[in-house]
Design a protein around this motif. Structure first.
Motif, PDB file in Angstrom:
ATOM      1  N   HIS A 282       2.563  13.310   1.302  1.00 32.92           N
ATOM      2  CA  HIS A 282       1.547  12.343   1.695  1.00 32.92           C
ATOM      3  C   HIS A 282       0.284  13.049   2.186  1.00 32.92           C
ATOM      4  CE1 HIS A 282       5.046   9.307   2.482  1.00 32.92           C
ATOM      5  NE2 HIS A 282       4.726   9.399   1.202  1.00 32.92           N
ATOM      6  N   ARG A 283       0.461  14.131   2.926  1.00 35.64           N
ATOM      7  CA  ARG A 283      -0.705  14.873   3.419  1.00 35.64           C
ATOM      8  C   ARG A 283      -1.434  15.579   2.274  1.00 35.64           C
ATOM      9  NH1 ARG A 283       3.386  16.796   7.128  1.00 35.64           N
ATOM     10  NH2 ARG A 283       3.579  15.273   8.814  1.00 35.64           N
ATOM     11  N   LEU A 284      -0.676  16.114   1.328  1.00 37.72           N
ATOM     12  CA  LEU A 284      -1.308  16.748   0.180  1.00 37.72           C
ATOM     13  C   LEU A 284      -2.092  15.734  -0.645  1.00 37.72           C
ATOM     14  CD1 LEU A 284       1.539  19.168  -0.995  1.00 37.72           C
ATOM     15  CD2 LEU A 284      -0.655  19.804   0.022  1.00 37.72           C
ATOM     16  N   ALA A 285      -1.564  14.514  -0.747  1.00 35.22           N
ATOM     17  CA  ALA A 285      -2.283  13.461  -1.472  1.00 35.22           C
ATOM     18  C   ALA A 285      -3.593  13.133  -0.776  1.00 35.22           C
ATOM     19  CB  ALA A 285      -1.415  12.211  -1.588  1.00 35.22           C
ATOM     20  N   GLN A 286      -3.578  13.099   0.558  1.00 35.95           N
ATOM     21  CA  GLN A 286      -4.803  12.816   1.310  1.00 35.95           C
ATOM     22  C   GLN A 286      -5.843  13.912   1.111  1.00 35.95           C
ATOM     23  OE1 GLN A 286      -3.165  12.434   5.205  1.00 35.95           O
ATOM     24  NE2 GLN A 286      -2.412  10.348   4.882  1.00 35.95           N
TER      25      GLN A 286
ATOM     26  N   LEU B 222       0.826  -1.205   0.000  1.00 33.88           N
ATOM     27  CA  LEU B 222       0.000   0.000   0.000  1.00 33.88           C
ATOM     28  C   LEU B 222       0.862   1.257   0.000  1.00 33.88           C
ATOM     29  CD1 LEU B 222      -2.806  -0.996   2.539  1.00 33.88           C
ATOM     30  CD2 LEU B 222      -2.996  -0.775   0.050  1.00 33.88           C
ATOM     31  N   ARG B 223       1.882   1.288   0.826  1.00 34.07           N
ATOM     32  CA  ARG B 223       2.749   2.461   0.870  1.00 34.07           C
ATOM     33  C   ARG B 223       3.519   2.629  -0.438  1.00 34.07           C
ATOM     34  NH1 ARG B 223       3.503   0.673   6.309  1.00 34.07           N
ATOM     35  NH2 ARG B 223       5.364  -0.487   5.689  1.00 34.07           N
ATOM     36  N   ALA B 224       3.984   1.510  -0.998  1.00 38.85           N
ATOM     37  CA  ALA B 224       4.724   1.576  -2.259  1.00 38.85           C
ATOM     38  C   ALA B 224       3.834   2.061  -3.399  1.00 38.85           C
ATOM     39  CB  ALA B 224       5.303   0.201  -2.594  1.00 38.85           C
ATOM     40  N   ARG B 225       2.588   1.566  -3.437  1.00 38.15           N
ATOM     41  CA  ARG B 225       1.669   1.967  -4.488  1.00 38.15           C
ATOM     42  C   ARG B 225       1.293   3.456  -4.346  1.00 38.15           C
ATOM     43  NH1 ARG B 225      -1.264  -1.894  -7.296  1.00 38.15           N
ATOM     44  NH2 ARG B 225       0.337  -3.243  -6.403  1.00 38.15           N
ATOM     45  N   ARG B 226       1.100   3.898  -3.096  1.00 40.91           N
ATOM     46  CA  ARG B 226       0.819   5.320  -2.867  1.00 40.91           C
ATOM     47  C   ARG B 226       1.944   6.190  -3.392  1.00 40.91           C
ATOM     48  NH1 ARG B 226       1.915   7.187   3.055  1.00 40.91           N
ATOM     49  NH2 ARG B 226       3.910   6.407   2.254  1.00 40.91           N
TER      50      ARG B 226
ATOM     51  N   ASP C 246       4.331  10.030  -7.328  1.00 41.55           N
ATOM     52  CA  ASP C 246       5.351  10.394  -8.310  1.00 41.55           C
ATOM     53  C   ASP C 246       4.741  10.653  -9.683  1.00 41.55           C
ATOM     54  OD1 ASP C 246       7.309  10.154  -6.390  1.00 41.55           O
ATOM     55  OD2 ASP C 246       7.873   8.105  -6.933  1.00 41.55           O
ATOM     56  N   ALA C 247       3.654   9.947  -9.994  1.00 39.79           N
ATOM     57  CA  ALA C 247       2.977  10.123 -11.279  1.00 39.79           C
ATOM     58  C   ALA C 247       1.930  11.237 -11.224  1.00 39.79           C
ATOM     59  CB  ALA C 247       2.317   8.812 -11.710  1.00 39.79           C
TER      60      ALA C 247
END
Length: 298
Positions: A272-276, A87-91, A96-97
């Motif tokens: 990570h927070r911006l993604a959330q 899950l962390r790797a896929r996130r 990155d994309a």
């Protein structure tokens, strides 16, 4: 529709939990699926294990965002079908994309196309929350006994639709986040269309007014302290007179705060927070668009 006896807090929680509604999830997943980078799964020896489903990984990410649980618990809540490491790797692969940023952009474009973003009355405000694991973009909270925390600053339209958002440490003054927040709105090409900007009394200073003017916004409304004309003892009483349109952004902050991982964030990186936040925006807008469709299809 919520029952007549439900409180506003209960209604807001129910609205946020709609992110787990299959109809809302399917709508967002369809958008995510079209943004995922192409991947070559061919192995020269044909002996690698099958790649875990992207949909399953996104579902687990959503469970963690809504509940605020750990990655390990998200793995368990999704039936142990995907590991927390995957899950962390896929996130990170999707960050990155730029999948999540593009998802939020697409959600805003869809909302604007169907309902319409209203830029007549735009508001900006910050909201401070816990970050017990620390990491970059955190700081000592001035309202939580110096414990580590983080905050977001968002701009919303007349009806509370998020237009741009940035993050920083809990010890960062809201006024200092104004340039970055306006920059996030400009990144989406919406800054020049703002007619009036509403800020609360904490932003009422010459530095903020300068940043707002530099952004090309000429109509700024701040709440101010005004004398009420009543003398108490030797001093004239001072009261705060509410000015400006503040309730839409306060409601939006409440919507975000009901996502468990935003309310108490355990990630250690800003990206990570911006993604959330981007995922939360996408689900909020998807639910609103579904409500709009249902409203006019009956």
């Amino acid at each position: 529709m919520p029952g007549a006896n439900q409180t506003n807090d209960q209604v807001e929680v129910l609205y946020i939990m709609r992110a787990l509604d299959p109809e809302v999830f399917d709508a967002v997943w369809k958008a995510v699926e079209g943004l995922l980078p192409e991947r070559d799964d061919d192995h020269p020896l044909g002996c690698h294990r099958n790649r875990i489903s992207d949909r399953l990984c996104f579902e687990a990410m959503l469970v963690r965002l809504v509940t605020g649980c750990s990655w390990v618990d998200a793995e368990r809540l999704t039936g142990n079908r995907v590991s927390d490491t995957t899950l962390r790797a896929r996130r990170d692969e999707w960050i990155d994309a730029e999948v999540f940023d593009r998802l939020a952009t697409e959600a805003l474009a869809g909302y604007d196309r169907v309902i319409g973003i209203d830029l007549r009355e735009v508001s900006i405000d910050g909201s401070l929350h816990k970050a017990p694991c620390g990491g970059e973009g955190t700081g000592k909270s001035p309202v939580d006994r110096g414990k580590l925390g983080w905050k977001w600053s968002i701009a919303t339209d007349t009806y509370g639709i998020p237009l741009g958002w940035v993050t920083d440490g809990a010890n960062r003054n809201d006024s200092l986040m104004i340039p970055a927040t306006l920059g996030a709105v400009a990144h989406r090409g919406l800054l020049s269309e703002i007619e009036t900007l509403h800020l609360d009394r904490g932003y009422d200073n010459s530095i903020v007014r300068g940043h707002v003017a530099d952004a090309g916004i000429t109509d700024l409304v701040c709440a101010k302290r005004r004398r009420d004309g009543v003398r108490r003892g030797k001093q004239r009483a001072v009261k705060t007179v509410p000015l400006g349109l503040r309730w839409p952004i306060e409601r939006t902050n409440s919507w975000f705060s009901n996502f468990g991982q935003l309310r108490r964030n355990t990630d250690r990186r800003v990206v990570h927070r911006l993604a959330q936040l981007a995922i939360a925006v996408a689900f909020l807008l998807a639910a609103k668009l579904i409500d709009w469709r249902d409203r006019w299809s009956k």
